[in-house]
Write an enzyme that holds these catalytic residues in place. Structure first.
Site, PDB file in Angstrom:
ATOM      1  N   HIS A 138       0.825  -1.218   0.000  1.00  0.00           N
ATOM      2  CA  HIS A 138       0.000   0.000   0.000  1.00  0.00           C
ATOM      3  C   HIS A 138       0.858   1.266   0.000  1.00  0.00           C
ATOM      4  CE1 HIS A 138      -3.343  -2.659   1.109  1.00  0.00           C
ATOM      5  NE2 HIS A 138      -4.136  -1.674   0.744  1.00  0.00           N
ATOM      6  N   LYS A 180      -1.142   5.103   4.602  1.00  0.00           N
ATOM      7  CA  LYS A 180      -2.120   4.215   5.252  1.00  0.00           C
ATOM      8  C   LYS A 180      -1.763   4.055   6.725  1.00  0.00           C
ATOM      9  CE  LYS A 180      -4.259  -0.360   4.726  1.00  0.00           C
ATOM     10  NZ  LYS A 180      -5.586   0.193   5.036  1.00  0.00           N
TER      11      LYS A 180
HETATM   12  N1  NAI Z   1     -13.189  -0.950   1.713  1.00  0.00           N
HETATM   13  C1  NAI Z   1     -12.455  -0.406   0.728  1.00  0.00           C
HETATM   14  O1  NAI Z   1     -12.620  -0.759  -0.464  1.00  0.00           O
HETATM   15  C2  NAI Z   1     -11.426   0.609   1.059  1.00  0.00           C
HETATM   16  C3  NAI Z   1     -11.215   0.955   2.361  1.00  0.00           C
HETATM   17  N2  NAI Z   1     -10.317   1.905   2.683  1.00  0.00           N
HETATM   18  C4  NAI Z   1     -10.282   2.281   4.093  1.00  0.00           C
HETATM   19  O2  NAI Z   1     -11.029   3.486   4.239  1.00  0.00           O
HETATM   20  C5  NAI Z   1     -10.494   4.253   5.323  1.00  0.00           C
HETATM   21  C6  NAI Z   1     -10.187   5.658   4.841  1.00  0.00           C
HETATM   22  O3  NAI Z   1      -9.112   5.604   3.931  1.00  0.00           O
HETATM   23  P1  NAI Z   1      -8.555   6.949   3.256  1.00  0.00           P
HETATM   24  O4  NAI Z   1      -9.671   7.682   2.598  1.00  0.00           O
HETATM   25  O5  NAI Z   1      -7.374   6.561   2.471  1.00  0.00           O
HETATM   26  O6  NAI Z   1      -8.107   7.757   4.553  1.00  0.00           O
HETATM   27  P2  NAI Z   1      -7.973   9.362   4.732  1.00  0.00           P
HETATM   28  O7  NAI Z   1      -7.105   9.552   5.916  1.00  0.00           O
HETATM   29  O8  NAI Z   1      -7.599   9.991   3.430  1.00  0.00           O
HETATM   30  O9  NAI Z   1      -9.478   9.826   5.065  1.00  0.00           O
HETATM   31  C7  NAI Z   1     -10.111   9.648   6.298  1.00  0.00           C
HETATM   32  C8  NAI Z   1     -11.003  10.880   6.520  1.00  0.00           C
HETATM   33  O10 NAI Z   1     -11.839  10.661   7.647  1.00  0.00           O
HETATM   34  C9  NAI Z   1     -11.938  11.884   8.337  1.00  0.00           C
HETATM   35  N3  NAI Z   1     -12.435  11.664   9.688  1.00  0.00           N
HETATM   36  C10 NAI Z   1     -11.746  11.347  10.808  1.00  0.00           C
HETATM   37  N4  NAI Z   1     -12.589  11.269  11.863  1.00  0.00           N
HETATM   38  C11 NAI Z   1     -13.834  11.526  11.390  1.00  0.00           C
HETATM   39  C12 NAI Z   1     -15.123  11.590  11.995  1.00  0.00           C
HETATM   40  N5  NAI Z   1     -15.301  11.368  13.306  1.00  0.00           N
HETATM   41  N6  NAI Z   1     -16.185  11.887  11.208  1.00  0.00           N
HETATM   42  C13 NAI Z   1     -16.044  12.121   9.889  1.00  0.00           C
HETATM   43  N7  NAI Z   1     -14.836  12.076   9.263  1.00  0.00           N
HETATM   44  C14 NAI Z   1     -13.747  11.777  10.011  1.00  0.00           C
HETATM   45  C15 NAI Z   1     -10.520  12.459   8.263  1.00  0.00           C
HETATM   46  O11 NAI Z   1     -10.493  13.834   8.569  1.00  0.00           O
HETATM   47  C16 NAI Z   1     -10.190  12.160   6.806  1.00  0.00           C
HETATM   48  O12 NAI Z   1     -10.617  13.202   5.947  1.00  0.00           O
HETATM   49  C17 NAI Z   1      -9.278   3.474   5.830  1.00  0.00           C
HETATM   50  O13 NAI Z   1      -9.672   2.675   6.913  1.00  0.00           O
HETATM   51  C18 NAI Z   1      -8.911   2.601   4.641  1.00  0.00           C
HETATM   52  O14 NAI Z   1      -8.230   1.435   5.007  1.00  0.00           O
HETATM   53  C19 NAI Z   1      -9.582   2.545   1.731  1.00  0.00           C
HETATM   54  C20 NAI Z   1      -9.713   2.214   0.425  1.00  0.00           C
HETATM   55  C21 NAI Z   1     -10.662   1.214  -0.025  1.00  0.00           C
HETATM   56  O1  LIG Z   2      -6.090   2.242   3.068  1.00  0.00           O
HETATM   57  C1  LIG Z   2      -6.242   1.853   1.888  1.00  0.00           C
HETATM   58  O2  LIG Z   2      -5.782   2.483   0.928  1.00  0.00           O
HETATM   59  C2  LIG Z   2      -6.997   0.633   1.640  1.00  0.00           C
HETATM   60  N1  LIG Z   2      -7.604   0.065   2.644  1.00  0.00           N
HETATM   61  C3  LIG Z   2      -8.385  -1.106   2.596  1.00  0.00           C
HETATM   62  C4  LIG Z   2      -7.720  -2.213   3.391  1.00  0.00           C
HETATM   63  O3  LIG Z   2      -7.089  -1.941   4.420  1.00  0.00           O
HETATM   64  O4  LIG Z   2      -7.856  -3.378   3.006  1.00  0.00           O
HETATM   65  C5  LIG Z   2      -8.757  -1.526   1.181  1.00  0.00           C
HETATM   66  C6  LIG Z   2      -7.660  -1.293   0.189  1.00  0.00           C
HETATM   67  O5  LIG Z   2      -6.653  -2.225   0.426  1.00  0.00           O
HETATM   68  C7  LIG Z   2      -7.142   0.137   0.262  1.00  0.00           C
END
Ligand code: NAI
Ligand SMILES: O=C(O)C1=N[C@H](C(=O)O)C[C@H](O)C1
EC number: 1.17.1.8
Length: 252
Positions: A136, A140
């Protein structure tokens, strides 16, 4: 649910949240009614009449968000990582007292990643050894990825169902961490590298052969078809659904 699905996005300023905001705005039959980030009042979701909220926040707040949404009768689509059996169990119990409300928690919404996990579960019983490598971007915050945990748990369950025991491993001298994390007996390794987005390799080994299953997300748009599918379907699935495979009719 009415014809147009009213959608709120939590974590809207983040990498995934911002991509989701754009995808919802461009999607037929969906209307973005709230885009909230840290410090915003979650009651806006209800005030704006959202049917579904999408959560891409941080592991420390996502469970609390989901409980608030369930109390408000708002369906939740959750991509945020950090879930375990205990937190999922609490949400399942809560949903038992909120008939008609649906929550979909999916560690990965990319269709290829969901297929890769399904293929790994199918293959696992035929191989002596299996390890997972996730790679990643270095921003992250959690390791290993939620996807890698889900993949390893699926492999472990398939091995157990097939009566396979522990994998061969003669390691007796090691630096801490050299063999990765142990998820239900499956080793998981996490790489963090500038330039990457989200990638996973599942390595399966037998005497004289190796099967590699690899998935690459080169861009966060890869997650959007799965997110939009879950937004459209969550209202038809009361209770808790863990994993997008259940919406794609793939074996769990
Ligand atoms: N299921 C999937 O397909 C995927 C899951 N993810 C997961 O999604 C999550 C977010 O990833 P990113 O967007 O890369 O992180 P990021 O750090 O870019 O975004 C997280 C956002 O949440 C906000 N935040 C924090 N506390 C909050 C609250 N109480 N209420 C509302 N917003 C709040 C932050 O200010 C930030 O803007 C991670 O856990 C990541 O692993 C990421 C990519 C794909
Ligand atoms: O943080 C990310 O970027 C991602 N988070 C998810 C995970 O932890 O599996 C999904 C994807 O891998 C991207």
């Amino acid at each position: 649910m009415s014809e147009t699905i009213r959608v709120a996005v939590l974590g809207a300023s983040g990498r995934m949240g911002a991509t989701t905001v754009r995808a919802v705005q461009e999607a037929d039959g969906l209307e973005l009614v709230a885009a909230l980030d840290a410090g915003d009042d979650l009651r806006t979701v209800v005030a704006e009449g959202a049917h579904v909220a999408v959560d891409f926040t941080v592991p420390s707040v996502t469970e609390q968000n989901v409980h608030l949404l369930v109390d408000a009768g708002v369906h939740a689509v959750v991509g945020t990582t950090g879930w375990d059996d205990a937190s999922l169990g609490r949400v399942r119990d809560h949903l038992g007292r909120a008939p008609g409300v649906g929550v979909v928690v999916a560690p990965n919404f990319a269709l290829g990643a969901v297929l890769a996990m399904s293929f790994a579960r199918q293959a696992a019983r035929w191989f002596e050894s299996a390890e997972v490598v996730e790679l990643h971007h270095p921003d992250k915050v959690d390791a290993p990825s939620g996807t890698a945990r889900h993949t390893a748990q699926g492999i472990a369950a398939a091995r157990a169902a097939a009566g396979l025991g522990a994998m061969p491993d003669a390691t007796s001298q090691t630096l801490d961490g050299a063999r990765g994390a142990d998820v239900d007996g499956v080793r998981v390794h996490a790489v963090r590298l500038r330039g990457l987005v989200a990638h996973e390799e599942i390595l399966l080994g037998n005497p004289g052969e190796m099967l590699t299953i690899r998935h690459d997300s080169f861009d966060r748009t890869s997650f959007m078809p799965g997110v939009l599918l879950a937004v459209r379907r969550v209202g038809e699935r009361p209770g808790l659904t863990v994993g997008l495979e259940h919406l794609l009719d793939l074996p769990a």
